[in-house]
Scaffold this motif. Structure first.
Motif, PDB file in Angstrom:
ATOM      1  N   UNK A   1      13.380   6.638   1.103  1.00  0.00           N
ATOM      2  CA  UNK A   1      12.685   5.372   1.335  1.00  0.00           C
ATOM      3  C   UNK A   1      11.915   5.395   2.630  1.00  0.00           C
ATOM      4  N   UNK A   2      10.782   4.678   2.639  1.00  0.00           N
ATOM      5  CA  UNK A   2      10.003   4.508   3.862  1.00  0.00           C
ATOM      6  C   UNK A   2       9.076   3.317   3.706  1.00  0.00           C
ATOM      7  N   UNK A   3       9.015   2.484   4.723  1.00  0.00           N
ATOM      8  CA  UNK A   3       8.072   1.362   4.771  1.00  0.00           C
ATOM      9  C   UNK A   3       8.180   0.445   3.549  1.00  0.00           C
ATOM     10  N   UNK A   4       9.397   0.277   3.050  1.00  0.00           N
ATOM     11  CA  UNK A   4       9.614  -0.615   1.923  1.00  0.00           C
ATOM     12  C   UNK A   4       9.486   0.038   0.561  1.00  0.00           C
ATOM     13  N   UNK A   5       9.003   1.283   0.498  1.00  0.00           N
ATOM     14  CA  UNK A   5       8.883   1.997  -0.776  1.00  0.00           C
ATOM     15  C   UNK A   5      10.037   2.981  -0.907  1.00  0.00           C
TER      16      UNK A   5
ATOM     17  N   UNK B   1       1.777   8.890  -2.516  1.00  0.00           N
ATOM     18  CA  UNK B   1       0.839   8.513  -3.575  1.00  0.00           C
ATOM     19  C   UNK B   1       0.284   7.109  -3.336  1.00  0.00           C
ATOM     20  N   UNK B   2       0.453   6.574  -2.118  1.00  0.00           N
ATOM     21  CA  UNK B   2      -0.055   5.255  -1.782  1.00  0.00           C
ATOM     22  C   UNK B   2      -1.451   5.319  -1.205  1.00  0.00           C
ATOM     23  N   UNK B   3      -1.854   4.241  -0.511  1.00  0.00           N
ATOM     24  CA  UNK B   3      -3.215   4.120   0.011  1.00  0.00           C
ATOM     25  C   UNK B   3      -3.283   4.193   1.532  1.00  0.00           C
ATOM     26  N   UNK B   4      -2.252   4.701   2.168  1.00  0.00           N
ATOM     27  CA  UNK B   4      -2.274   4.782   3.624  1.00  0.00           C
ATOM     28  C   UNK B   4      -1.417   5.915   4.131  1.00  0.00           C
ATOM     29  N   UNK B   5      -1.610   6.271   5.397  1.00  0.00           N
ATOM     30  CA  UNK B   5      -0.822   7.320   6.022  1.00  0.00           C
ATOM     31  C   UNK B   5       0.565   6.799   6.378  1.00  0.00           C
ATOM     32  N   UNK B   6       1.531   7.695   6.409  1.00  0.00           N
ATOM     33  CA  UNK B   6       2.910   7.334   6.697  1.00  0.00           C
ATOM     34  C   UNK B   6       3.434   8.186   7.842  1.00  0.00           C
ATOM     35  N   UNK B   7       4.506   7.714   8.446  1.00  0.00           N
ATOM     36  CA  UNK B   7       5.132   8.419   9.550  1.00  0.00           C
ATOM     37  C   UNK B   7       6.301   9.250   9.017  1.00  0.00           C
ATOM     38  N   UNK B   8       6.238  10.574   9.098  1.00  0.00           N
ATOM     39  CA  UNK B   8       7.321  11.415   8.562  1.00  0.00           C
ATOM     40  C   UNK B   8       8.692  11.105   9.151  1.00  0.00           C
TER      41      UNK B   8
ATOM     42  N   UNK C   1       0.814  -1.206   0.000  1.00  0.00           N
ATOM     43  CA  UNK C   1       0.000   0.000   0.000  1.00  0.00           C
ATOM     44  C   UNK C   1       0.852   1.263   0.000  1.00  0.00           C
ATOM     45  N   UNK C   2       2.146   1.163   0.291  1.00  0.00           N
ATOM     46  CA  UNK C   2       3.026   2.321   0.392  1.00  0.00           C
ATOM     47  C   UNK C   2       3.632   2.648  -0.968  1.00  0.00           C
ATOM     48  N   UNK C   3       3.496   3.893  -1.359  1.00  0.00           N
ATOM     49  CA  UNK C   3       4.114   4.365  -2.605  1.00  0.00           C
ATOM     50  C   UNK C   3       4.394   5.850  -2.453  1.00  0.00           C
ATOM     51  N   UNK C   4       5.617   6.248  -2.794  1.00  0.00           N
ATOM     52  CA  UNK C   4       6.011   7.650  -2.675  1.00  0.00           C
ATOM     53  C   UNK C   4       6.623   8.114  -3.992  1.00  0.00           C
ATOM     54  N   UNK C   5       6.629   9.431  -4.188  1.00  0.00           N
ATOM     55  CA  UNK C   5       7.201   9.999  -5.416  1.00  0.00           C
ATOM     56  C   UNK C   5       7.878  11.322  -5.082  1.00  0.00           C
TER      57      UNK C   5
END
Length: 254
Positions: free
Chosen positions: A136-140, A78-85, A49-53
């Protein structure tokens, strides 16, 4: 016979107890494995669900601030969930760098939600040339390749009418000794940037004016303009190539 029966009963009881212990161990291991699989599955789903650009414009010249030795990266979720900065990893030319600050630009919510942009600032001292950034974050992860380029004045020392103390930042010239051709101011780029439009301006046109006010760098990434001196005083001459600027202070004396 009684003794034989007792022995057999004890053996049977021991066998049953061992079997129960084995069954309990298997059940426990199976439970732990199932939990591990569930956790791994949750991590895999989160990763999917994690995707960044990275949305920096590599040619705009705003990624790296040479004056402050600071890199600024804009990363969109640009993914489907919130992320931790705070969980973002940053590599600059293959080296891990801890950001000075991470800031979500949209609103006051510190959570990096979907479609929100995270601003990363990090200390960095870069030489002119091509550089690579990986976030990179959470595998993305995403990568940015950009060119740090600069435009600057060359020292006018040694030209007609200039003093020996001239450098690329300040220069004192004599109004009486400068001939009708004016003072030639040369600029350069690093790395060489041919065919770049350059504009020139004098902050005090009463003291001096530039001619021409616009130019184009040659194959070596250089260009020049002429500063025509009119009276004593001080002016700042600025060159602007769009992605970088530089200034030189000209002091005109009798």
């Amino acid at each position: 016979m009684v003794r034989t029966a007792v022995v057999q009963l004890l053996l049977f009881t021991a066998a049953i107890t061992a079997a129960m212990l084995f069954a309990g161990t298997v059940a426990t291991e199976a439970g732990l494995y199932a939990q591990s699989v569930d956790d791994e599955g949750d991590r895999d789903v989160a990763t999917l669900d994690t995707e960044i650009a990275i949305i920096n414009h590599p040619a705009a010249g705003t990624t790296y601030n040479e004056t402050g030795d600071e890199l600024t990266i804009y990363v969109k979720n640009v993914g489907d969930g919130s992320l931790e900065p705070a969980a973002v990893d940053l590599l600059i030319d293959g080296e891990y760098v801890r950001p000075n600050e991470t800031r979500v630009l949209e609103g006051t919510d510190p959570v990096w939600r979907e479609e929100a942009v995270l601003e990363l600032t990090a200390p960095s001292s870069l030489e002119p040339g091509t550089h690579r950034v990986v976030v990179g974050t959470n595998g993305a992860r995403d990568r940015l390749e950009f060119e740090h380029r600069i435009a600057y004045w060359l020292s006018p020392a040694g030209q007609n009418g200039t003093a020996d103390s001239c450098d690329a930042e300040t220069c004192t010239v004599s109004l009486n000794e400068t001939d009708d051709d004016g003072l030639t101011l040369e600029m350069a780029t690093d790395p060489d940037q041919p065919n770049e439009s350059v504009s020139y301006a004098s902050s005090n046109t009463t003291v001096a004016t530039v001619d021409p006010e616009n130019g184009t760098t040659d194959a070596a990434g250089t260009d020049s303009t002429t500063l025509n001196l009119h009276e004593t005083g001080e002016t700042t001459v600025t060159l602007d190539v769009g992605w970088d600027t530089d200034e030189i202070v000209i002091r005109v004396e009798e």
